[in-house]
Design a protein around this motif. Structure first.
Motif, PDB file in Angstrom:
ATOM      1  N   GLY A 246     133.226 -21.642 -18.286  1.00 38.31           N
ATOM      2  CA  GLY A 246     134.490 -22.044 -18.891  1.00 38.31           C
ATOM      3  C   GLY A 246     135.610 -22.110 -17.874  1.00 38.31           C
ATOM      4  O   GLY A 246     136.382 -23.079 -17.846  1.00 38.31           O
ATOM      5  N   ARG A 247     135.697 -21.089 -17.013  1.00 44.70           N
ATOM      6  CA  ARG A 247     136.758 -21.069 -15.995  1.00 44.70           C
ATOM      7  C   ARG A 247     136.589 -22.217 -15.009  1.00 44.70           C
ATOM      8  O   ARG A 247     137.558 -22.907 -14.666  1.00 44.70           O
TER       9      ARG A 247
ATOM     10  N   ALA B 148     137.223 -25.731 -16.601  1.00 42.18           N
ATOM     11  CA  ALA B 148     138.599 -25.936 -17.049  1.00 42.18           C
ATOM     12  C   ALA B 148     139.443 -26.533 -15.932  1.00 42.18           C
ATOM     13  O   ALA B 148     140.417 -27.246 -16.188  1.00 42.18           O
TER      14      ALA B 148
ATOM     15  N   ALA C 130     130.518 -19.521 -26.433  1.00 48.02           N
ATOM     16  CA  ALA C 130     130.672 -20.790 -25.725  1.00 48.02           C
ATOM     17  C   ALA C 130     131.616 -21.723 -26.463  1.00 48.02           C
ATOM     18  O   ALA C 130     132.427 -22.424 -25.847  1.00 48.02           O
ATOM     19  N   GLN C 131     131.530 -21.739 -27.792  1.00 44.46           N
ATOM     20  CA  GLN C 131     132.447 -22.570 -28.568  1.00 44.46           C
ATOM     21  C   GLN C 131     133.899 -22.190 -28.272  1.00 44.46           C
ATOM     22  O   GLN C 131     134.764 -23.058 -28.102  1.00 44.46           O
ATOM     23  N   ARG C 132     134.154 -20.905 -28.172  1.00 45.01           N
ATOM     24  CA  ARG C 132     135.509 -20.421 -27.896  1.00 45.01           C
ATOM     25  C   ARG C 132     135.917 -20.696 -26.442  1.00 45.01           C
ATOM     26  O   ARG C 132     136.999 -21.235 -26.187  1.00 45.01           O
ATOM     27  N   VAL C 133     135.049 -20.344 -25.517  1.00 40.69           N
ATOM     28  CA  VAL C 133     135.385 -20.438 -24.096  1.00 40.69           C
ATOM     29  C   VAL C 133     135.475 -21.881 -23.617  1.00 40.69           C
ATOM     30  O   VAL C 133     136.319 -22.223 -22.773  1.00 40.69           O
ATOM     31  N   PHE C 134     134.622 -22.750 -24.150  1.00 43.09           N
ATOM     32  CA  PHE C 134     134.582 -24.139 -23.679  1.00 43.09           C
ATOM     33  C   PHE C 134     135.680 -25.002 -24.293  1.00 43.09           C
ATOM     34  O   PHE C 134     135.878 -26.143 -23.870  1.00 43.09           O
TER      35      PHE C 134
ATOM     36  N   VAL D 134     128.758 -17.582 -19.472  1.00 47.35           N
ATOM     37  CA  VAL D 134     129.552 -18.454 -20.340  1.00 47.35           C
ATOM     38  C   VAL D 134     131.002 -18.476 -19.874  1.00 47.35           C
ATOM     39  O   VAL D 134     131.624 -19.541 -19.743  1.00 47.35           O
ATOM     40  N   GLU D 135     131.553 -17.310 -19.604  1.00 41.74           N
ATOM     41  CA  GLU D 135     132.940 -17.213 -19.144  1.00 41.74           C
ATOM     42  C   GLU D 135     133.124 -17.921 -17.801  1.00 41.74           C
ATOM     43  O   GLU D 135     134.128 -18.617 -17.585  1.00 41.74           O
TER      44      GLU D 135
ATOM     45  N   THR E  16     137.910 -27.559 -22.297  1.00 42.51           N
ATOM     46  CA  THR E  16     137.207 -27.980 -21.090  1.00 42.51           C
ATOM     47  C   THR E  16     136.390 -29.230 -21.427  1.00 42.51           C
ATOM     48  O   THR E  16     136.239 -29.592 -22.596  1.00 42.51           O
TER      49      THR E  16
END
Length: 249
Positions: free
Chosen positions: A23-24, A27, A49-53, A19-20, A56
């Motif tokens: 996101g990276r 982004a 995923a809600q937080r990391v995405f 997930v991380e 993005t």
């Protein structure tokens, strides 16, 4: 003009680290203009995923949902719960749900209605087995699955559906329908819809699912009736999935 859509179905795979990593990567990624990208992770990763995405281009989808909003259904997840985690899409009728969990057309339709009732966009999965293809029943099976759902919806509901054609014999096998084979089925689905709603047929988004990868995505996505892909194994590799997304330009 139909908005292209690429969806990554992680199935029962993935990790918090993955997930991380997504996101990276996304982004910073430059994606084709107008492309919509959705990730369908397992339920435990939705909050991360809600937080990391956030921030993005990635949107969130759910791999299935229960037809009911609440109740004594141990192990199940409702559409209302999914909405609390920013989920926008829900798969219904994936071949693995149909085959392994015996979800028939009625059960698939119940889940489709449940998704619509809470504002989720259902991705209705349809497709034939190898035995059905060899018997020359591809169109019969696919159009039956499409028709069962679409004929029971109100006109305004039909416009909210995405359809993913996933030949069962090409999922996770490394075998892929040729672009011509995939296009033939997609064109048949669109023509079937046009029989009673030409405007809907022109707007309906059709995805191809079945071992789409970085090597074959561009050719598949170039077909006139293929508006995107439902990607399995290749969606677990950040670089591969990013390459598929970039090939949609």
């Amino acid at each position: 003009m139909r908005t292209p859509l690429l969806a990554g179905n992680w199935k029962m795979n993935g990790s918090a680290d993955l997930v991380e990593a997504f996101g990276r990567a996304f982004a910073e990624a430059e994606l084709p203009k107008g492309l919509e990208v959705v990730i369908f992770p397992p339920f435990p990763y939705l909050e991360a995923a809600q937080r990391v995405f956030a921030g993005t281009p990635l949107r969130l989808g759910a791999q299935t949902l229960n037809p009911l909003h609440s109740g004594a259904h141990t192990g199940e997840v409702s559409g209302r719960m999914l909405c609390e985690f920013g989920v926008r899409y829900a798969l219904v009728g994936h071949s693995e749900r149909r085959q392994l969990y015996r979800e028939g057309d009625e059960q698939v339709f119940d889940r489709l209605l449940a998704a619509l009732s809470v504002g989720l966009t259902p991705v209705l999965c349809v497709g034939e087995t190898l035995e059905e293809r060899d018997a020359g029943r591809t169109m019969e099976v696919v159009l039956r699955q499409v028709g069962f759902a679409m004929s029971r919806l109100e006109p305004e509901q039909r416009r909210l559906i995405v359809i993913a054609y996933e030949p069962v014999w090409a999922i996770g096998t490394g075998r892929t329908a040729t672009p011509e084979q995939a296009q033939e089925v997609m064109a048949a689905i669109r023509a079937y819809q046009a029989e009673y709603d030409r405007e809907l047929a022109a707007e309906l988004r059709l995805l191809y699912g079945g071992s789409m990868n970085a090597g074959n995505a561009a050719e598949l996505l170039a077909q006139p009736d293929i508006d995107g892909g439902l990607v399995g194994g290749a969606s677990l590799k950040v670089d591969d999935f990013l390459a598929i997304c970039q090939s949609a330009g």
